[in-house]
Design an enzyme around this catalytic site. Structure first.
Site, PDB file in Angstrom:
ATOM      1  N   ALA A  46       0.813  -1.215   0.000  1.00  0.00           N
ATOM      2  CA  ALA A  46       0.000   0.000   0.000  1.00  0.00           C
ATOM      3  C   ALA A  46       0.849   1.267   0.000  1.00  0.00           C
ATOM      4  CB  ALA A  46      -0.952  -0.016   1.188  1.00  0.00           C
ATOM      5  N   THR A  47       2.036   1.207   0.568  1.00  0.00           N
ATOM      6  CA  THR A  47       2.900   2.396   0.538  1.00  0.00           C
ATOM      7  C   THR A  47       3.188   2.777  -0.904  1.00  0.00           C
ATOM      8  OG1 THR A  47       3.904   1.883   2.674  1.00  0.00           O
ATOM      9  CG2 THR A  47       5.170   3.301   1.194  1.00  0.00           C
TER      10      THR A  47
ATOM     11  N   GLN B  96      -6.886  -0.927   5.339  1.00  0.00           N
ATOM     12  CA  GLN B  96      -7.411  -1.565   6.558  1.00  0.00           C
ATOM     13  C   GLN B  96      -8.862  -2.008   6.392  1.00  0.00           C
ATOM     14  OE1 GLN B  96      -5.616  -2.433   9.020  1.00  0.00           O
ATOM     15  NE2 GLN B  96      -3.802  -1.123   8.945  1.00  0.00           N
TER      16      GLN B  96
ATOM     17  N   SER C  97      -3.243  -3.853   0.434  1.00  0.00           N
ATOM     18  CA  SER C  97      -1.972  -4.497   0.764  1.00  0.00           C
ATOM     19  C   SER C  97      -2.178  -5.938   1.216  1.00  0.00           C
ATOM     20  CB  SER C  97      -1.314  -3.697   1.898  1.00  0.00           C
ATOM     21  OG  SER C  97      -0.127  -4.317   2.319  1.00  0.00           O
TER      22      SER C  97
ATOM     23  N   HIS D 273      -0.420  -7.985   3.327  1.00  0.00           N
ATOM     24  CA  HIS D 273      -0.225  -8.457   4.707  1.00  0.00           C
ATOM     25  C   HIS D 273      -1.257  -7.958   5.701  1.00  0.00           C
ATOM     26  CE1 HIS D 273       2.316  -5.001   6.534  1.00  0.00           C
ATOM     27  NE2 HIS D 273       1.966  -4.603   5.330  1.00  0.00           N
TER      28      HIS D 273
ATOM     29  N   CYS E 139       7.959   6.708  16.044  1.00  0.00           N
ATOM     30  CA  CYS E 139       9.276   7.231  16.381  1.00  0.00           C
ATOM     31  C   CYS E 139       9.893   7.871  15.138  1.00  0.00           C
ATOM     32  CB  CYS E 139      10.147   6.084  16.869  1.00  0.00           C
ATOM     33  SG  CYS E 139      11.699   6.624  17.528  1.00  0.00           S
TER      34      CYS E 139
END
Ligand code: PMP
Length: 387
Positions: free
Chosen positions: A71-72, A180, A200, A202, A326
């Site tokens: 998906a990225t 999602q 996507s 996964h 992060c």
């Protein structure tokens, strides 16, 4: 204690039926899917089947499916591909404030490069895009609107069909990151009015490293290629096809299409059991986002006065995730939760639980006391609350 995996939105386990379908391509098959000999033709036929399966999952023609690495890449191809080929007078992109980084970042990159303008449409406290605000941002210079189907952190569903109507009224393309959503609830891109849809492997119990951008013929025809080379995938994404991965994505899509109506209810029951168990045992537990319109598998839970990183660390071997990401060493609160109006403190106290096809009642019942103990422990520590 047994391991319990409650991070399906991060990555869902591979379905053994998918693994079996892939195994046939990894061991029994040989050849490049673009070759004209019989080995290549067999590979191409397997890819064609997968194209049909993936198209069927989102109500699209097989010819609209462009396979890629996930998906990225699909989100990048949609936004950058549109912007690179757009006429100068249509150069503005509008994205919702709760999009995944793989939509936000290419949009920001286009802005920084001076290739597009960018506006961000806010969301309601419930977590879905504010349609009035979206409408106020639209105009004849808008190239594309990107609104995700379901949010990865809260599971909240967006009003994609209304957003598409508004985008189309302005002459813009509607891109929907449905990563999602697909496989969890029915999603028909034609009914939603989406012109481009990202998904996507996964996230739907298929393999990692494969996904698709699905589009209407006319909009795919307007995209600038993401990868230049031998011209595979309508010339948009060159490179020898990852046949085993693509076959796995197709098998995963077919399983979802056949099962999601039954699975959604079962998974929803388990998610509600988990939330009820946590609420029953702990004070100051609240859920983020509108719980009446969200994915059945997701719960975004704030444990007040308990830092989520510390909770997740102490929950081990139960796996859930924090809403923060992060960036270059600094922990930042989730932009999604902040966009919904949560304080930084509340965002830092939020844990995301996401269940799926293989989650059992016994696992949920094991996860509850482990989570409760972790929250109590963190709250008992000096300064247990979030920074
Ligand atoms: N969009 C959404 C909504 C996601 O949740 C994710 C994965 N976390 C992605 C895009 C990126 O997907 P991939 O891992 O296939 O690149």
């Amino acid at each position: 204690m047994q391991e319990v995996y409650l991070d399906y939105n991060g990555s869902a386990p591979l379905d053994p039926r998918v693994a079996e379908a892939m195994w046939g391509q990894m061991t029994g098959a040989v050849g490049n899917a673009s070759s004209s000999h019989r080995f290549g033709v067999r590979r191409a036929a397997a890819v064609d089947d997968a194209r049909e399966q993936v198209g069927a999952l989102v109500g699209a023609a097989p010819s609209g499916v462009v396979f890629c690495s996930g998906a990225t890449e699909a989100n990048n191809l949609a936004l950058v591909g549109l912007a690179e080929a757009a006429p100068a007078e249509r150069n503005r992109i509008v994205v919702s404030a709760v999009e995944h980084a793989s939509v936000r970042e290419p949009a920001r990159w286009l802005l920084e490069q001076g290739r597009a303008k960018l506006d961000v449409a806010g969301v309601t406290p419930g977590g879905w895009v504010d349609l009035d605000e979206l409408d106020s941002l639209l105009g004849p210079d808008v190239l594309a609107v990107s609104v995700m189907a379901a949010n990865s952190e809260t599971g909240v569903l967006n009003p994609v069909a209304q957003a598409a109507e508004q985008a189309h009224a302005a002459g813009a393309v509607l891109h929907c990151d449905a990563t999602q959503m697909v496989g969890r609830l029915p999603f028909d891109m034609a009914a939603e009015g989406a012109d481009l849809v990202s998904l996507s492997g996964h996230k739907i119990c298929g393999p990692t490293g494969v996904g698709a951008l699905v589009g209407t013929r006319s909009v795919l025809g307007r995209l600038h290629p993401a990868v230049h080379g031998g011209g595979q995938e309508r010339g948009l994404r060159s490179g020898s096809l990852n046949v085993a991965g693509i076959v796995g994505l197709g098998a995963a899509a077919a399983i979802c299409a056949g099962e999601h109506s039954v699975k959604a209810a079962a998974v929803g029951g388990l998610r509600d059991r988990l939330v009820a168990g946590l609420r029953g045992a702990l004070e100051a537990v609240s859920e983020n986002g509108d719980t009446t319109r969200r994915l059945p598998n997701t719960a975004s839970i704030r444990f007040a006065d308990a830092d989520a990183e510390a909770v997740v660390f102490n929950m081990d071997p139960v796996a859930a995730s924090v809403g923060s990401a992060c960036h270059s060493g600094a922990i930042e609160p989730s932009p999604t939760l902040l966009a919904m109006g949560l304080s930084r403190e509340a965002a830092f106290e939020t844990v995301r639980f996401s269940l799926g096809r293989f989650t059992t009642e016994a696992e949920v019942d094991a996860a509850i006391p482990q989570t409760v103990a972790a929250v109590r422990y963190v709250r008992s520590m000096d300064g247990g609350g979030a920074r």
